[in-house]
Each structure stands twice: as C-alpha cells, then as structure tokens.
Design an enzyme around this catalytic site. Structure first.
Site, PDB file in Angstrom:
ATOM      1  N   THR A 177      26.307 -36.338   4.983  1.00  0.00           N
ATOM      2  CA  THR A 177      25.134 -36.746   5.752  1.00  0.00           C
ATOM      3  C   THR A 177      25.516 -37.489   7.025  1.00  0.00           C
ATOM      4  O   THR A 177      26.485 -38.231   7.043  1.00  0.00           O
ATOM      5  CB  THR A 177      24.217 -37.669   4.904  1.00  0.00           C
ATOM      6  OG1 THR A 177      23.975 -37.066   3.658  1.00  0.00           O
ATOM      7  CG2 THR A 177      22.908 -37.981   5.580  1.00  0.00           C
ATOM      8  N   ARG A 205      17.759 -27.529  -4.471  1.00  0.00           N
ATOM      9  CA  ARG A 205      17.890 -28.990  -4.585  1.00  0.00           C
ATOM     10  C   ARG A 205      17.579 -29.665  -3.233  1.00  0.00           C
ATOM     11  O   ARG A 205      18.021 -29.222  -2.191  1.00  0.00           O
ATOM     12  CB  ARG A 205      19.308 -29.332  -5.038  1.00  0.00           C
ATOM     13  CG  ARG A 205      19.591 -30.821  -5.173  1.00  0.00           C
ATOM     14  CD  ARG A 205      20.306 -31.349  -3.969  1.00  0.00           C
ATOM     15  NE  ARG A 205      20.835 -32.698  -4.185  1.00  0.00           N
ATOM     16  CZ  ARG A 205      21.253 -33.477  -3.200  1.00  0.00           C
ATOM     17  NH1 ARG A 205      21.195 -33.070  -1.965  1.00  0.00           N
ATOM     18  NH2 ARG A 205      21.719 -34.680  -3.455  1.00  0.00           N
ATOM     19  N   VAL A 206      16.795 -30.732  -3.275  1.00  0.00           N
ATOM     20  CA  VAL A 206      16.507 -31.519  -2.077  1.00  0.00           C
ATOM     21  C   VAL A 206      17.047 -32.920  -2.301  1.00  0.00           C
ATOM     22  O   VAL A 206      16.861 -33.499  -3.372  1.00  0.00           O
ATOM     23  CB  VAL A 206      14.981 -31.552  -1.793  1.00  0.00           C
ATOM     24  CG1 VAL A 206      14.652 -32.534  -0.684  1.00  0.00           C
ATOM     25  CG2 VAL A 206      14.484 -30.149  -1.433  1.00  0.00           C
ATOM     26  N   GLY A 207      17.711 -33.461  -1.299  1.00  0.00           N
ATOM     27  CA  GLY A 207      18.286 -34.801  -1.428  1.00  0.00           C
ATOM     28  C   GLY A 207      17.452 -35.869  -0.745  1.00  0.00           C
ATOM     29  O   GLY A 207      16.293 -35.641  -0.373  1.00  0.00           O
ATOM     30  N   ASP A 208      18.057 -37.023  -0.574  1.00  0.00           N
ATOM     31  CA  ASP A 208      17.354 -38.194  -0.048  1.00  0.00           C
ATOM     32  C   ASP A 208      16.963 -38.077   1.425  1.00  0.00           C
ATOM     33  O   ASP A 208      16.034 -38.752   1.875  1.00  0.00           O
ATOM     34  CB  ASP A 208      18.232 -39.433  -0.210  1.00  0.00           C
ATOM     35  CG  ASP A 208      19.559 -39.264   0.508  1.00  0.00           C
ATOM     36  OD1 ASP A 208      20.366 -38.423   0.061  1.00  0.00           O
ATOM     37  OD2 ASP A 208      19.793 -39.948   1.525  1.00  0.00           O
ATOM     38  N   THR A 227      23.337 -42.642   3.140  1.00  0.00           N
ATOM     39  CA  THR A 227      24.279 -41.539   2.947  1.00  0.00           C
ATOM     40  C   THR A 227      24.911 -41.692   1.571  1.00  0.00           C
ATOM     41  O   THR A 227      25.083 -42.808   1.091  1.00  0.00           O
ATOM     42  CB  THR A 227      25.351 -41.524   4.055  1.00  0.00           C
ATOM     43  OG1 THR A 227      26.462 -40.730   3.627  1.00  0.00           O
ATOM     44  CG2 THR A 227      25.872 -42.901   4.405  1.00  0.00           C
ATOM     45  N   GLY A 230      22.430 -38.143  -3.121  1.00  0.00           N
ATOM     46  CA  GLY A 230      20.994 -38.190  -2.900  1.00  0.00           C
ATOM     47  C   GLY A 230      20.199 -38.648  -4.114  1.00  0.00           C
ATOM     48  O   GLY A 230      19.225 -39.396  -3.994  1.00  0.00           O
TER      49      GLY A 230
HETATM   50  N1  GLY Z   1      22.774 -37.769   0.983  1.00  0.00           N
HETATM   51  C1  GLY Z   1      22.504 -36.429   1.135  1.00  0.00           C
HETATM   52  C2  GLY Z   1      22.178 -35.701  -0.082  1.00  0.00           C
HETATM   53  O1  GLY Z   1      22.500 -36.100  -1.185  1.00  0.00           O
HETATM   54  O2  GLY Z   1      21.579 -34.673   0.030  1.00  0.00           O
END
Ligand code: GLY
Length: 313
Positions: A177, A205-208, A227, A230
C-alpha cells in the site's frame, strides 16, 4: 502551523526491492504534492497528486506496480478524504483505472456515494476517459509464478496456511500500500491511499484502503493513512483511532505510536503501520513491521526528510 506533505511506500519486510530505487520515488511524490501546496492548492489535491506519483512508479504495490490475487489478476482499492469538508470517495476491487486514487476522488466529487466497487466503478473510470491499467508488471508476475510453484511444492492446500508459511519463509516480500497525508496553507488536511492489496489474496477480497476509518481518515485536526494487513486494519479501525487521539489533544507522533502499540498488543507484530499529520504540521509514521519507508516535505524546505528504511539499507 507549517504546511506539509508526507507519503509512505508501504509497511512490510522490504527484502526484495532495492531501497535506493524507492527513495527517489518517495522524493518525487513529495515534490509533486508540494507543488500543489506551494501554489495555494488544496490538501486533498496535494495528497492525491502525491499518491498518483507513487502509483505510477510501477515499483510499489499500488497502481502500475499492484500485486495479483491467487488467479493472477490485479484488483485495486483506494480512498480519499478531505478533512475540511468531510468528503469521502473510495473504490474497491477495481481493474480498469491506472490510477485508482483518482477514481476515488471522482467518486467523492461526482457521485452521491462514498464507495463504488468492481464493475460499476470500472465503468465510471472508463466513462470518465481515465487511463487504463495495463495489467501486472513482469516483476509482479514473476513473483506470482514463483509463489504459486512454492505453494504447490509444499503440498499446501489451504490459502491461509500457505500464505503464512510463505511469509515466514520470507518468500512474500510484503511492502504494502501507498499513501499520503497533507496540510495546506489554509490549514486544510487530507488523506489519500491506494493499493493492489495483499499478494495471493482470494479473488474479490477488499482490504482496508477502500474503507474509510480503517485505511484512511481526515478531519480538521488530523489526517491518517494505514498500511499493512487489511483484515487487521479493518478490525482495529486504525486511521480513525489515530485521528481520534489527535482530536483528544495528542500530537501526531504520540497518537501514532500509542495506536500502533495497542494494535500490536491485540494482533501481534508485522501487521501494520500508519502515517499521520496533525493541524500543526507535525508528520509521523509508526509501524510494527521491519520497515516502512516514508518521508515528509515542509513548505519552504529544500530537501525532504526520509525515514523508516530497512536496517540493511
Ligand atoms: N493494506 C492493504 C490491504 O490489505 O489491502
């Protein structure tokens, strides 16, 4: 109060990338964001412009350098928050735009929504005439093939175990990230973040980085971008936690350090980092990983300050 732009290139192990290649990318991003601030522009534009420079490097895990999922495809998340207006825009699991952070800003500016995902977000990018992502780089695909072979060799059938094992063995070079926070001449704050997510993630999958409060947050008092892993960042609402601490009176450094300390107690080491700026222009990054290359540039300073480099560099 001193206007400032701060960026990071991702928290992680930083074993495979040459740090001497990364420092010029950080410097370029800082100068690019500072051009906006110096000419009287808004923090949100500065943070987005700096993040675009990181996305375009092709070296970091965002934009052109995004990692791939288990099936070898790039899907990206990004978010933007204007601390002055409270405006938020985010995109999740997009494949079309070269610069997902720009699409996130368009979601904030042009739609009634906060977060657009997948096909709809990609359609908007196309309709706006945005530049198209060319697909994964050779370097990313090489890494993917290597990982896939190692996971198969190990006879591992479950993604989680394979992933943890690969991480432990140092096969996954996590540098995860990119993001930027900014304070402009009018005292406005903003945060912008972009990522290809975690390599070998499950498709969809979707992260933070798409989740306000988790991967990014900004108010009139502070701005933060996260970072790391996520799932941990979403559970701990990292960016919001840091900004809340600033709002309760802590300076940037203390707010970031305390929040990462707490997160490490709950989720362990090698999980996350956060970059933050407060309303005075104090910038700081705190992380529990081996490294998190980051830097800041204040208005009027000739040279940026760079920190968070791996010990071996
Ligand atoms: N920090 C980015 C993710 O886990 O997608």
């Amino acid at each position: 109060m001193r206007p400032v732009i701060a960026v990071h290139a991702g928290a992680g192990t930083w074993r495979y990338l040459r740090i001497r290649d990364v420092i010029p990318v950080i410097e370029r991003a800082l100068r690019s964001g500072m051009e906006v601030i110096a000419s009287g522009g808004m923090a949100v534009d500065a943070a987005v412009k700096a993040t675009i420079a990181l996305e375009d490097s092709g070296l970091l895990n965002a934009g052109l350098g995004s990692v791939v999922d288990l099936t070898g495809n790039v899907t990206m998340d990004a978010g933007v928050m204007d601390g002055e207006t409270g405006g938020i825009g985010a995109v999740a699991a997009v494949t079309y735009p070269k610069n997902p952070v720009l699409l996130a800003k368009k979601v904030m500016e042009l739609t009634d929504h906060v977060l657009l995902a997948g096909e709809g977000a990609d359609k908007l990018a196309k309709a706006l005439g945005m530049e198209r992502h060319p697909g994964p780089t050779e370097r990313v695909m090489g890494r993917y093939r290597e990982l896939l072979a190692k996971i198969k060799e190990g006879g591992a059938v479950r993604f989680r175990k394979s992933y943890e094992l690969a991480l432990k063995l140092g096969w996954l070079d996590l540098h995860d990230t990119v993001g930027a926070v900014a304070l402009d001449r009018e005292g406005r704050l903003a945060a912008a973040v972009s990522t290809g997510g975690v390599i070998m993630k499950f498709p969809g999958r979707v992260g933070d980085s798409a989740i306000p409060g988790a991967g990014f947050y900004a108010t009139q008092k502070g701005a933060a971008v996260a970072t790391g892993i996520g799932e941990v960042i979403i559970k701990s609402f990292l960016a919001l936690s840091v900004v809340r601490r600033i709002e309760s009176g802590l300076p940037a450094m203390e707010a970031a350090e305390r929040t990462i300390e707490e997160l490490t107690k709950d989720y362990g080491k090698d999980t996350a980092g956060v970059l933050v700026v407060d309303g005075e222009g104090n910038a700081w990054a705190s992380y529990n990983t081996e490294a998190m290359p980051w830097g800041f540039l204040r208005l009027g300073d000739r040279a940026p300050t760079i920190s968070g480099l791996p010990e071996s560099s």
